[in-house]
Design a protein around this motif. Structure first.
Motif, PDB file in Angstrom:
ATOM      1  N   VAL A   1       0.814  -1.218   0.000  1.00 39.63           N
ATOM      2  CA  VAL A   1       0.000   0.000   0.000  1.00 39.63           C
ATOM      3  C   VAL A   1       0.848   1.268   0.000  1.00 39.63           C
ATOM      4  N   PHE A   2       0.508   2.183  -0.920  1.00 38.07           N
ATOM      5  CA  PHE A   2       1.115   3.515  -0.891  1.00 38.07           C
ATOM      6  C   PHE A   2       0.010   4.536  -0.629  1.00 38.07           C
ATOM      7  N   PHE A   3       0.406   5.760  -0.290  1.00 32.80           N
ATOM      8  CA  PHE A   3      -0.550   6.767   0.171  1.00 32.80           C
ATOM      9  C   PHE A   3      -0.428   8.043  -0.653  1.00 32.80           C
ATOM     10  N   LEU A   4      -1.345   8.225  -1.591  1.00 31.34           N
ATOM     11  CA  LEU A   4      -1.316   9.420  -2.426  1.00 31.34           C
ATOM     12  C   LEU A   4      -1.828  10.640  -1.661  1.00 31.34           C
ATOM     13  N   ASN A   5      -2.653  10.398  -0.639  1.00 34.77           N
ATOM     14  CA  ASN A   5      -3.151  11.489   0.205  1.00 34.77           C
ATOM     15  C   ASN A   5      -2.268  11.584   1.453  1.00 34.77           C
ATOM     16  N   ASP A   6      -1.292  12.502   1.410  1.00 31.97           N
ATOM     17  CA  ASP A   6      -0.335  12.638   2.519  1.00 31.97           C
ATOM     18  C   ASP A   6      -1.009  12.967   3.847  1.00 31.97           C
ATOM     19  N   LYS A   7      -2.054  13.787   3.797  1.00 35.96           N
ATOM     20  CA  LYS A   7      -2.710  14.239   5.024  1.00 35.96           C
ATOM     21  C   LYS A   7      -3.416  13.103   5.757  1.00 35.96           C
ATOM     22  N   LYS A   8      -3.835  12.082   5.017  1.00 36.01           N
ATOM     23  CA  LYS A   8      -4.567  10.981   5.640  1.00 36.01           C
ATOM     24  C   LYS A   8      -3.702   9.740   5.869  1.00 36.01           C
ATOM     25  N   GLU A   9      -2.403   9.871   5.588  1.00 36.28           N
ATOM     26  CA  GLU A   9      -1.552   8.672   5.625  1.00 36.28           C
ATOM     27  C   GLU A   9      -1.575   7.949   6.966  1.00 36.28           C
ATOM     28  N   LYS A  10      -1.438   8.666   8.059  1.00 34.92           N
ATOM     29  CA  LYS A  10      -1.361   7.987   9.359  1.00 34.92           C
ATOM     30  C   LYS A  10      -2.639   7.215   9.694  1.00 34.92           C
ATOM     31  N   SER A  11      -3.787   7.830   9.493  1.00 37.11           N
ATOM     32  CA  SER A  11      -5.044   7.138   9.789  1.00 37.11           C
ATOM     33  C   SER A  11      -5.266   5.984   8.805  1.00 37.11           C
ATOM     34  N   GLU A  12      -4.867   6.178   7.550  1.00 37.61           N
ATOM     35  CA  GLU A  12      -5.002   5.130   6.550  1.00 37.61           C
ATOM     36  C   GLU A  12      -4.070   3.948   6.845  1.00 37.61           C
ATOM     37  N   GLN A  13      -2.893   4.252   7.346  1.00 38.31           N
ATOM     38  CA  GLN A  13      -1.952   3.184   7.703  1.00 38.31           C
ATOM     39  C   GLN A  13      -2.581   2.227   8.708  1.00 38.31           C
ATOM     40  N   LYS A  14      -3.163   2.787   9.728  1.00 31.61           N
ATOM     41  CA  LYS A  14      -3.777   1.956  10.774  1.00 31.61           C
ATOM     42  C   LYS A  14      -4.856   1.053  10.186  1.00 31.61           C
ATOM     43  N   ARG A  15      -5.643   1.610   9.305  1.00 34.64           N
ATOM     44  CA  ARG A  15      -6.750   0.861   8.704  1.00 34.64           C
ATOM     45  C   ARG A  15      -6.245  -0.288   7.824  1.00 34.64           C
ATOM     46  N   VAL A  16      -5.283  -0.020   6.946  1.00 33.40           N
ATOM     47  CA  VAL A  16      -4.849  -1.061   6.010  1.00 33.40           C
ATOM     48  C   VAL A  16      -3.989  -2.124   6.695  1.00 33.40           C
ATOM     49  N   ILE A  17      -3.257  -1.727   7.735  1.00 30.08           N
ATOM     50  CA  ILE A  17      -2.479  -2.714   8.492  1.00 30.08           C
ATOM     51  C   ILE A  17      -3.421  -3.675   9.203  1.00 30.08           C
ATOM     52  N   ASN A  18      -4.477  -3.142   9.806  1.00 31.30           N
ATOM     53  CA  ASN A  18      -5.460  -3.988  10.480  1.00 31.30           C
ATOM     54  C   ASN A  18      -6.206  -4.882   9.493  1.00 31.30           C
ATOM     55  N   ALA A  19      -6.302  -4.431   8.236  1.00 33.01           N
ATOM     56  CA  ALA A  19      -6.983  -5.222   7.206  1.00 33.01           C
ATOM     57  C   ALA A  19      -6.105  -6.347   6.669  1.00 33.01           C
ATOM     58  N   GLY A  20      -4.778  -6.278   6.962  1.00 31.75           N
ATOM     59  CA  GLY A  20      -3.885  -7.367   6.565  1.00 31.75           C
ATOM     60  C   GLY A  20      -2.985  -7.092   5.385  1.00 31.75           C
ATOM     61  N   ALA A  21      -2.673  -5.813   5.128  1.00 30.35           N
ATOM     62  CA  ALA A  21      -1.762  -5.476   4.028  1.00 30.35           C
ATOM     63  C   ALA A  21      -0.400  -6.120   4.241  1.00 30.35           C
ATOM     64  N   ASP A  22       0.224  -6.547   3.164  1.00 29.90           N
ATOM     65  CA  ASP A  22       1.530  -7.213   3.265  1.00 29.90           C
ATOM     66  C   ASP A  22       2.663  -6.230   3.521  1.00 29.90           C
ATOM     67  N   GLY A  23       2.481  -4.981   3.094  1.00 25.06           N
ATOM     68  CA  GLY A  23       3.508  -3.971   3.315  1.00 25.06           C
ATOM     69  C   GLY A  23       2.952  -2.579   3.096  1.00 25.06           C
ATOM     70  N   VAL A  24       3.576  -1.584   3.745  1.00 21.00           N
ATOM     71  CA  VAL A  24       3.170  -0.191   3.544  1.00 21.00           C
ATOM     72  C   VAL A  24       4.407   0.654   3.254  1.00 21.00           C
ATOM     73  N   PHE A  25       4.267   1.545   2.278  1.00 22.00           N
ATOM     74  CA  PHE A  25       5.328   2.497   1.959  1.00 22.00           C
ATOM     75  C   PHE A  25       5.135   3.701   2.877  1.00 22.00           C
ATOM     76  N   THR A  26       5.898   3.737   3.943  1.00 24.11           N
ATOM     77  CA  THR A  26       5.651   4.723   4.986  1.00 24.11           C
ATOM     78  C   THR A  26       6.595   5.914   4.937  1.00 24.11           C
TER      79      THR A  26
END
Length: 284
Positions: free
Chosen positions: A245-270
């Motif tokens: 998962v990558f985050f095109l919306n910088d302002k929402k990255e932190k909240s989005e990270q929590k959501r996709v990690i809990n959903a089971g993403a294999d990796g996040v570009f943080t």
């Protein structure tokens, strides 16, 4: 005697039920085991140092990110340097396309002052310089692209990675928005794990036909966080594809990270390594 037989039957039934219940529970536990989300340092620790510089990668290694993520650009003399933009304008005191300059010319530029005065005279670095510094002590998530709409960087990249032993040691993943670039790398060396980046606007675009096509050369896909949910992740996993998962919306990255990690993403570009680490620990 009859009562004893009935009692024994009841006992056997109870034991069997408990055994079955435990078996179902164990299977469910195994099935629901959380995926370990890998922390991919996007352009290094770019929240604390100028992106894609040695200082940014040094911080990411210190933070023990699972991967260092970087973008490749080719210089006029065909050297592979680490820079996201096609031009020098945003992250250096130079101007113009990276491909118009030799490495020697690029090395004269200041690639740090734009971020903070303390990084004045930070230099543009090559991929080989980064590998020479960290070798197999870290892992690399490298993005390729076409150069002037041509496939130029794939062969020298694979040659370099082979020379440094990173493919054999499973220390590298290559990603690209260009299917042609990834397909060429796959032909050069089928051992290299590849990730197809996407810019889809809708989940409907992830068709069975498209997944079948990707699986011919890629082991995973990269997706903007706004499209990611458990249903999409499960679909990819059922097709033996990992989802990054990558985050095109910088302002929402932190909240989005929590959501996709809990959903089971294999990796996040943080862009926030320490924050992401706290999330992956709490999600275990």
């Amino acid at each position: 005697m009859k009562k004893l037989i009935i009692f024994l039957i009841i006992c056997l039934f109870s034991i069997s039920s408990v055994g079955c219940s435990y078996s179902v529970y164990a299977k469910k536990e195994k099935k629901e085991k959380k995926v370990k989300t890998e922390i991919i340092a996007h352009r290094g620790a770019d929240d604390r140092a100028p992106e894609e510089t040695m200082s940014a990668f040094k911080l990411a290694v210190k933070d023990k990110a699972d991967f260092l993520e970087m973008d490749l650009r080719e210089t006029k003399d065909k050297k592979l340097v680490l820079m996201h933009d096609p031009t020098l304008n945003r992250t250096t005191n130079g101007k113009g396309d990276v491909s118009r300059f030799t490495l020697k010319q690029l090395k004269k530029l200041d690639a740090g002052s734009w971020f903070n005065r303390k990084y004045k005279n930070e230099r543009i670095i090559t991929l080989e310089e980064l590998i020479n510094r960290y070798g197999s002590n870290t892992k690399y998530f490298i993005e390729t692209r076409r150069v002037n709409n041509k496939l130029k960087m794939e062969e020298p990249l694979v040659k370099l990675l082979n020379k440094k032993g990173l493919i054999k040691k499973k220390k590298v993943v290559i990603q690209s928005y260009s299917a042609m670039s990834l397909q060429k790398i796959h032909k050069l060396n089928k051992s290299v794990p590849l990730v197809q980046l996407t810019l889809f606007k809708s989940k409907k675009e992830f068709t069975d036909k498209k997944l079948k096509e990707w699986k011919k050369y890629a082991m995973g896909i990269g997706v903007d966080s706004k499209l990611v949910d458990k249903k999409l992740i499960d679909k990819m996993h059922k097709n033996n594809l990992k989802l990054y998962v990558f985050f095109l919306n910088d302002k929402k990255e932190k909240s989005e990270q929590k959501r996709v990690i809990n959903a089971g993403a294999d990796g996040v570009f943080t862009n926030y390594i320490t924050y992401t680490k706290s999330l992956t620990k709490s999600s275990k």
